[in-house]
Design an enzyme around this catalytic site. Structure first.
Site, PDB file in Angstrom:
ATOM      1  N   GLU A  63       0.887  -1.176   0.000  1.00  0.00           N
ATOM      2  CA  GLU A  63       0.000   0.000   0.000  1.00  0.00           C
ATOM      3  C   GLU A  63       0.915   1.213   0.000  1.00  0.00           C
ATOM      4  O   GLU A  63       1.562   1.512   1.008  1.00  0.00           O
ATOM      5  CB  GLU A  63      -0.874   0.011   1.256  1.00  0.00           C
ATOM      6  CG  GLU A  63      -1.726  -1.226   1.443  1.00  0.00           C
ATOM      7  CD  GLU A  63      -2.741  -1.413   0.345  1.00  0.00           C
ATOM      8  OE1 GLU A  63      -3.223  -0.412  -0.219  1.00  0.00           O
ATOM      9  OE2 GLU A  63      -3.047  -2.573   0.029  1.00  0.00           O
ATOM     10  N   CYS A  93      -1.899   8.699   2.855  1.00  0.00           N
ATOM     11  CA  CYS A  93      -1.571   8.212   1.506  1.00  0.00           C
ATOM     12  C   CYS A  93      -2.633   8.631   0.495  1.00  0.00           C
ATOM     13  O   CYS A  93      -2.330   8.908  -0.650  1.00  0.00           O
ATOM     14  CB  CYS A  93      -1.382   6.707   1.510  1.00  0.00           C
ATOM     15  SG  CYS A  93      -2.734   5.811   2.263  1.00  0.00           S
ATOM     16  N   GLU A 119       4.588  13.014  -4.376  1.00  0.00           N
ATOM     17  CA  GLU A 119       3.884  12.989  -3.092  1.00  0.00           C
ATOM     18  C   GLU A 119       4.666  13.827  -2.074  1.00  0.00           C
ATOM     19  O   GLU A 119       5.828  13.545  -1.783  1.00  0.00           O
ATOM     20  CB  GLU A 119       3.772  11.538  -2.596  1.00  0.00           C
ATOM     21  CG  GLU A 119       2.966  11.429  -1.316  1.00  0.00           C
ATOM     22  CD  GLU A 119       2.783   9.995  -0.856  1.00  0.00           C
ATOM     23  OE1 GLU A 119       3.778   9.272  -0.749  1.00  0.00           O
ATOM     24  OE2 GLU A 119       1.626   9.609  -0.594  1.00  0.00           O
TER      25      GLU A 119
HETATM   26  P1  NDP Z   1       8.968   4.603   4.547  1.00  0.00           P
HETATM   27  O1  NDP Z   1       8.187   4.031   3.440  1.00  0.00           O
HETATM   28  O2  NDP Z   1      10.439   4.558   4.406  1.00  0.00           O
HETATM   29  O3  NDP Z   1       8.581   3.890   5.934  1.00  0.00           O
HETATM   30  C1  NDP Z   1       7.496   3.023   6.130  1.00  0.00           C
HETATM   31  C2  NDP Z   1       7.959   1.785   6.866  1.00  0.00           C
HETATM   32  O4  NDP Z   1       8.938   1.089   6.089  1.00  0.00           O
HETATM   33  C3  NDP Z   1       8.627   2.081   8.204  1.00  0.00           C
HETATM   34  O5  NDP Z   1       8.344   1.073   9.130  1.00  0.00           O
HETATM   35  C4  NDP Z   1      10.085   2.052   7.829  1.00  0.00           C
HETATM   36  O6  NDP Z   1      10.912   1.830   8.924  1.00  0.00           O
HETATM   37  C5  NDP Z   1      10.118   0.896   6.868  1.00  0.00           C
HETATM   38  N1  NDP Z   1      11.283   0.865   5.985  1.00  0.00           N
HETATM   39  C6  NDP Z   1      12.075   1.890   5.580  1.00  0.00           C
HETATM   40  N2  NDP Z   1      13.050   1.443   4.761  1.00  0.00           N
HETATM   41  C7  NDP Z   1      12.896   0.095   4.651  1.00  0.00           C
HETATM   42  C8  NDP Z   1      13.591  -0.941   3.965  1.00  0.00           C
HETATM   43  N3  NDP Z   1      14.655  -0.685   3.202  1.00  0.00           N
HETATM   44  N4  NDP Z   1      13.148  -2.196   4.088  1.00  0.00           N
HETATM   45  C9  NDP Z   1      12.073  -2.489   4.829  1.00  0.00           C
HETATM   46  N5  NDP Z   1      11.385  -1.556   5.531  1.00  0.00           N
HETATM   47  C10 NDP Z   1      11.770  -0.274   5.426  1.00  0.00           C
HETATM   48  O7  NDP Z   1       8.479   6.038   4.782  1.00  0.00           O
HETATM   49  P2  NDP Z   1       9.256   7.294   5.403  1.00  0.00           P
HETATM   50  O8  NDP Z   1       8.908   7.371   6.806  1.00  0.00           O
HETATM   51  O9  NDP Z   1      10.715   7.275   5.091  1.00  0.00           O
HETATM   52  O10 NDP Z   1       8.594   8.435   4.549  1.00  0.00           O
HETATM   53  C11 NDP Z   1       9.047   8.659   3.222  1.00  0.00           C
HETATM   54  C12 NDP Z   1       7.890   9.005   2.338  1.00  0.00           C
HETATM   55  O11 NDP Z   1       7.050   7.870   2.166  1.00  0.00           O
HETATM   56  C13 NDP Z   1       6.975  10.074   2.897  1.00  0.00           C
HETATM   57  O12 NDP Z   1       7.469  11.338   2.648  1.00  0.00           O
HETATM   58  C14 NDP Z   1       5.702   9.788   2.186  1.00  0.00           C
HETATM   59  O13 NDP Z   1       5.741  10.381   0.916  1.00  0.00           O
HETATM   60  C15 NDP Z   1       5.707   8.296   2.039  1.00  0.00           C
HETATM   61  N6  NDP Z   1       4.882   7.605   3.054  1.00  0.00           N
HETATM   62  C16 NDP Z   1       3.718   7.072   2.638  1.00  0.00           C
HETATM   63  C17 NDP Z   1       2.915   6.441   3.545  1.00  0.00           C
HETATM   64  C18 NDP Z   1       1.620   5.855   3.114  1.00  0.00           C
HETATM   65  O14 NDP Z   1       0.750   5.608   3.946  1.00  0.00           O
HETATM   66  N7  NDP Z   1       1.436   5.572   1.842  1.00  0.00           N
HETATM   67  C19 NDP Z   1       3.240   6.332   4.961  1.00  0.00           C
HETATM   68  C20 NDP Z   1       4.541   6.899   5.290  1.00  0.00           C
HETATM   69  C21 NDP Z   1       5.299   7.504   4.349  1.00  0.00           C
HETATM   70  P3  NDP Z   1      11.469   3.033   9.833  1.00  0.00           P
HETATM   71  O15 NDP Z   1      10.586   4.209   9.668  1.00  0.00           O
HETATM   72  O16 NDP Z   1      11.398   2.458  11.178  1.00  0.00           O
HETATM   73  O17 NDP Z   1      12.862   3.270   9.369  1.00  0.00           O
END
Ligand code: NDP
Length: 510
Positions: A264, A298, A399
């Site tokens: 998602e 999102c 985004e």
């Molecule tokens: P991420 O997609 O990086 O984080 C979401 C989850 O994925 C967190 O638990 C994070 O861990 C984990 N994660 C990060 N890198 C990896 C990896 N290489 N392998 C496996 N898991 C991983 O979002 P961010 O917080 O960095 O935000 C970046 C951008 O993503 C935002 O600016 C926004 O645009 C988008 N976003 C979209 C969301 C949605 O609902 N569609 C939600 C959040 C962000 P941890 O945070 O603990 O490092």
């Protein structure tokens, strides 16, 4: 705030003041003793210290889940018993609404009225899937005699679940509830920024007597713990909510053992307003679409498409209303919009605002931190609106995930649809009009998985959630979400137990 903090966190399991992870039915610190400090996004104060898990911790949790699935009782527990536990979990969440919502506001920053809503939604998600666990799952087919064919659904196995910070408890519910209802076991990694309510949920799981190893919560960073989950050959399915870039890397990591995958991801969703729409309703939902949860959603309506003839009047009213939004600490009952999740994310949103100005868009309002303590210590950005945009601008295509609305204008229905579909995303979209046929024509042409007519944002546990194009793979919620946690098996039964005679039996002559 400190007293509130200590009181709020007293039910979490700690050692030496550090919140522990939940692995194989035990509360454990990080294998290397690592600790992370959590910050209140509203004021920059440290609110808690939590274990910072390692790759080894992830592997240990995966091994516990593997054993629980392969040798443990959960998948063989009758659906009715699994359902009873999930109903109890839902009731326990409801019983702790005040505590959970305050904890979420402390950790994530969003206003209490939003976290109260999220907590209720999380409880109802467990309740929905508890109900679904005992409902008919299979099919039978009238195939040529002497066969009878049936299809049954079975759990996939060990599910790795990686969730973001924007709806910490709710995203955990969306992942755990269908997986557990279907008989799977879980290794869930909350965002390193917002693990508190998920840890409290784990105390309920523990107290209610879910078998050990069925639910494991590992803390730590995405590139370490998340990547270990995505790569592991002992994980049968990975489910992820977060950014598209991370989704892509998870998909690549998951190829090793070709694990099942559901993603998602992000969006840049269009909210289309025609001139014949109810003006006040459309203004109201345009605000709600982008500024709820400070735009960190999102499915946010981050692109507002306005028909030429109402553009100026609509922008004027929208800007007036946006300026009135009360930005502040989530615990203040007057607050209507809270902070962004972190300083780093605030800076990312600010850099998009700067890019928008440099690209030639007109900043109608906002674009900066609020004055005084709020802007200095917290991660706040004022509600921001851009007009005079062009489709190829980065602020229109990418985004931003913050309280930044970009407005595009269109001359007719065909142009509205063309602009609406003109990004790599396809998560959500809405149309406002009093012409019901036009509404359906436009919705039919939208390349998006979640759509609304004359409203924005309502989400229901009963209906599928997910995106077209680069907004993801698969669907969560509803029966669709349940199906994503099951394997499908066909069973063919021979109703006439005798040799087929395909190859002649020389001995009997048949
Ligand atoms: P991420 O997609 O990086 O984080 C979401 C989850 O994925 C967190 O638990 C994070 O861990 C984990 N994660 C990060 N890198 C990896 C990896 N290489 N392998 C496996 N898991 C991983 O979002 P961010 O917080 O960095 O935000 C970046 C951008 O993503 C935002 O600016 C926004 O645009 C988008 N976003 C979209 C969301 C949605 O609902 N569609 C939600 C959040 C962000 P941890 O945070 O603990 O490092």
């Amino acid at each position: 705030m400190l007293a509130v903090t200590e009181d709020l966190l007293k039910n979490l399991k700690t050692k030496d003041g550090v919140c522990l992870m939940y692995v194989d039915g035990s509360w454990v610190p990080a294998s290397d003793g690592g600790v992370r400090e959590l910050v209140n996004p509203s004021d920059g104060q440290i609110v808690a210290r939590v274990a910072e898990g390692t790759r080894q911790d992830a592997q240990r949790a995966i091994a516990a889940a593997r054993a629980a699935f392969d040798n443990g009782p959960w998948r063989d527990t009758p659906a009715l018993e699994r359902a009873k536990l999930l109903f109890k979990l839902a009731d326990t969440i409801d019983d702790h609404t005040a505590e959970l919502s305050a904890m979420e506001t402390l950790n994530n920053g969003k206003p209490l009225r939003e976290t109260e809503y999220d907590v209720a939604d999380a409880a109802n998600c467990f309740r929905y899937y508890a109900g679904l666990a005992t409902k008919p799952q299979g099919q039978t087919f009238d195939v040529p005699a002497p066969s009878q064919t049936m299809v049954v659904r079975e759990p996939i196995g060990v599910c790795g679940q990686i969730i973001p910070w924007n709806y910490p408890l709710l995203m955990a519910a969306w992942k755990l509830a269908p997986a557990l209802a279907a008989g799977n076991v879980c290794v869930l990694k909350p965002s390193e920024l917002t693990p508190l309510t998920v840890l409290r949920l784990a105390t309920f799981v523990d107290e209610l007597g879910f078998p050990k190893g069925v639910v494991n919560i590992v803390l730590g960073s995405g590139p370490v713990v998340g990547a270990a989950i995505a790569e592991s050959a002992d994980v049968d399915k990975v489910a992820f909510t977060g950014g598209t870039k991370t989704g892509r890397s998870i998909m690549q990591a998951a190829t090793g053992n070709l694990k099942k995958i559901s993603l998602e991801l992000g969006g840049k969703s269009p909210n289309i307003v025609f001139a014949d729409a109810d003006f006040d309703t459309a203004v109201d939902y345009a605000l709600f679409g982008i500024f709820a949860n400070a735009g960190q959603v999102c499915s946010a309506g981050s692109r507002l498409l306005l028909e030429d003839s109402i553009h100026d009047k609509f922008v004027k009213r929208l800007v007036e209303r946006a300026r009135e939004i009360a930005v502040g600490d989530g615990f203040d009952p007057k607050t209507e919009m809270g902070p962004l999740i972190s300083r780093a994310h605030t800076e990312k949103v600010e850099s998009y605002i700067k890019t928008g100005v440099e690209e030639g868009a007109k900043l109608e309002t906002g674009g900066k931190r609020p004055p005084g303590e709020l802007g200095a210590k917290g991660n706040f950005i004022e509600p921001t609106i851009f007009t005079n945009t062009k489709p190829q601008m980065r602020i229109v295509q990418e985004e931003i995930f913050g309280p930044v609305l970009v407005i595009q204008r269109f001359k007719d229905e065909a142009e509205a649809v063309k602009l609406a579909n003109d990004t790599v995303y396809g998560l959500a979209g809405a149309v406002f009009t009093n012409d019901i046929a036009k509404a359906h024509r436009v919705i039919k042409k939208l390349r998006a998985g979640i759509t609304w007519i004359n409203t924005y944002h309502p989400t229901y546990n009963e209906a599928p959630w997910g995106g077209y194009k680069q907004s993801g793979i698969g669907r969560e919620l509803g029966t669709y979400g349940y199906d994503q946690y099951t394997e499908v098996k066909q069973i063919n039964v021979n109703l006439a137990v005798e040799p087929s005679g395909w190859f002649k039996d020389r001995e009997s002559g048949k």
